[in-house]
Design an enzyme around this catalytic site. Structure first.
Site, mmCIF file in Angstrom:
data_model
loop_
_atom_site.group_PDB
_atom_site.id
_atom_site.type_symbol
_atom_site.label_atom_id
_atom_site.label_comp_id
_atom_site.label_asym_id
_atom_site.label_seq_id
_atom_site.Cartn_x
_atom_site.Cartn_y
_atom_site.Cartn_z
ATOM 1 N N GLY A 226 0.588 -1.191 0.465
ATOM 2 C CA GLY A 226 -0.293 0.033 0.427
ATOM 3 C C GLY A 226 0.864 0.954 0.434
ATOM 4 N N GLY B 78 0.145 4.260 -0.012
ATOM 5 C CA GLY B 78 -0.766 5.383 -0.042
ATOM 6 C C GLY B 78 0.659 5.957 1.310
ATOM 7 C CG LEU C 204 1.915 4.980 7.436
ATOM 8 C CD1 LEU C 204 2.268 6.436 8.481
ATOM 9 C CD2 LEU C 204 0.832 4.444 8.482
ATOM 10 C CG ASN D 111 -5.797 6.097 11.395
ATOM 11 O OD1 ASN D 111 -5.304 6.047 12.294
ATOM 12 N ND2 ASN D 111 -5.603 6.769 10.479
ATOM 13 C CE LYS E 142 -3.768 7.684 15.425
ATOM 14 N NZ LYS E 142 -3.319 6.812 14.435
ATOM 15 C CG ASN F 256 -7.072 8.484 13.749
ATOM 16 O OD1 ASN F 256 -6.640 7.638 14.967
ATOM 17 N ND2 ASN F 256 -5.877 9.359 13.433
ATOM 18 C CG ASN G 229 -4.443 16.881 11.575
ATOM 19 O OD1 ASN G 229 -5.586 16.894 10.286
ATOM 20 N ND2 ASN G 229 -3.741 15.601 11.396
HETATM 21 O O1 PAF Z 1 -5.368 9.239 9.946
HETATM 22 C C1 PAF Z 1 -4.777 10.477 10.473
HETATM 23 O O2 PAF Z 1 -4.370 11.669 9.302
HETATM 24 C C2 PAF Z 1 -3.640 11.021 11.650
HETATM 25 O O3 PAF Z 1 -3.765 8.932 12.446
HETATM 26 C C3 PAF Z 1 -3.191 11.235 12.149
HETATM 27 C C4 PAF Z 1 -2.564 11.330 13.681
HETATM 28 C C5 PAF Z 1 -4.421 12.318 12.723
HETATM 29 C C6 PAF Z 1 -2.642 13.029 11.824
HETATM 30 O O4 PAF Z 1 -2.999 13.560 10.910
#
Ligand code: PAF
Length: 315
Positions: A13, A15, A17, A109, A194, A198, A212
């Site tokens: 993947g 993408g 990340l 996530n 985490k 999110n 963000n």
């Molecule tokens: O999903 C995301 O984008 C990331 O987990 C985070 C930490 C919110 C940063 O944008």
């Protein structure tokens, strides 16, 4: 013992990340093989390599990329970076990469990926990576570093004792690449902590179409962020999860650390892709319903993002 730099590493993947990890590990000399379901993009990556933008600095890395898992074959480490809606398909296609001594590290996530990984009947040990790093895909193979964040690794299932030192070595490899990484015993708690972050950031950035950090300048968004995170924390506590102190303050701190980042959910909405809403606010909502805990703000955020997905142009 073989030098960890000589380990066979695949990233599934490419993408935001996946490209960030590939570039960061490539920088310290790890040879990365990328598996992409999209053969056209894989061809482009083979041809043009990866570009990492960090502030004013632009770095370029050649990369091996393919859509054919048989061309990669068995590896020591798989970094599974697809989003949770694409996980089922990716797990089917990456089988040729796995042996019983492979370590598979999953970077999704939310919590929607956990049952999928547990039920996939994989031959290898599976660990979870929980990260607050920001990464922004600017174009195919071109990623912008979106902000520092802690990363934790921990096992979902172990098939071989050797997996334990392998996970420690993988954490050391990432530290060498400049990441703040630790192996955590309580990965379940890390996943939930985490998730709370999110829950407070992703849907709101998608709804407001903002970076963000901009959520912190919007009083209404900030109010919903607090309420959504507190609802989710109540659900976590009711399940006996060790919620870290002040989840709202932690969410705000991640917003600040990744202020200029476009969240993964906003990136998905802008590309008219299915988001991870199901495994984030949707998962909280489902658990809340099961436990009889009201979660109206998560319901509102879930419905708003679902509505956005449903209004994508056809095709
Ligand atoms: O999903 C995301 O984008 C990331 O987990 C985070 C930490 C919110 C940063 O944008």
């Amino acid at each position: 013992m073989r030098d960890i730099l000589s380990h066979r590493v695949a990233i599934v993947g490419p993408g935001a990340l996946g490209c960030l990890l590939a570039a960061s590990l490539g920088r310290i000399g790890v040879e990365i093989r990328v598996l992409d379901h999209d053969s056209q993009r894989a061809g482009l990556l083979r041809h043009s390599g990866l570009t990492l933008e960090q502030g004013e600095r632009l770095e370029h890395f050649p990369i091996q990329a393919t859509a054919d898992p048989l061309r990669i074959g068995p590896v020591d480490l798989v970094l599974l970076c697809v989003k949770s809606p694409a996980l089922g398909r990716a797990l089917l296609s990456l089988r040729p990469l796995l042996t019983k001594s492979t370590l598979l590290l999953a970077w999704q996530n939310g919590i929607g990926h956990l049952p999928v990984l547990q039920e996939a009947d994989l031959p290898c040990s599976v660990a979870l990576a929980v990260t607050s790093l920001g990464a922004n895909l600017v174009g195919p193979g071109r990623v912008r570093f979106g902000g520092e964040g802690a990363t934790r690794f921990g096992f979902l299932r172990i098939t071989q004792e050797e997996a334990k030192p392998a996970l420690q070595e993988t954490a050391a490899l990432f530290r060498r690449a400049g990441f703040e990484v630790r192996v955590a015993e309580d990965i379940q708690a890390q996943v939930w902590n985490k998730l709370l972050v999110n829950v407070g950031i992703n849907a709101l950035t998608a709804i407001h179409g903002c970076e963000n950090g901009a959520l912190l300048d919007n009083p209404e968004a900030l109010r919903l962020m607090r309420a959504a995170v507190l609802e989710a924390a109540e659900v976590a506590l009711a399940q006996g999860i060790a919620v870290a102190p002040d989840p709202v303050a932690r969410t705000i701190a991640v917003c600040r650390a990744t202020a200029a980042n476009i969240s993964s959910m906003l990136q998905d909405v802008r590309q008219a892709r299915q988001t991870e809403i199901e495994g984030i606010n949707g998962a909280v909502l489902e658990e809340a319903r099961r436990l009889g805990i009201p979660a109206p703000v998560n319901a509102k955020l879930f419905a708003a993002v679902r509505g956005m997905e449903q209004s994508y142009p056809p095709g």
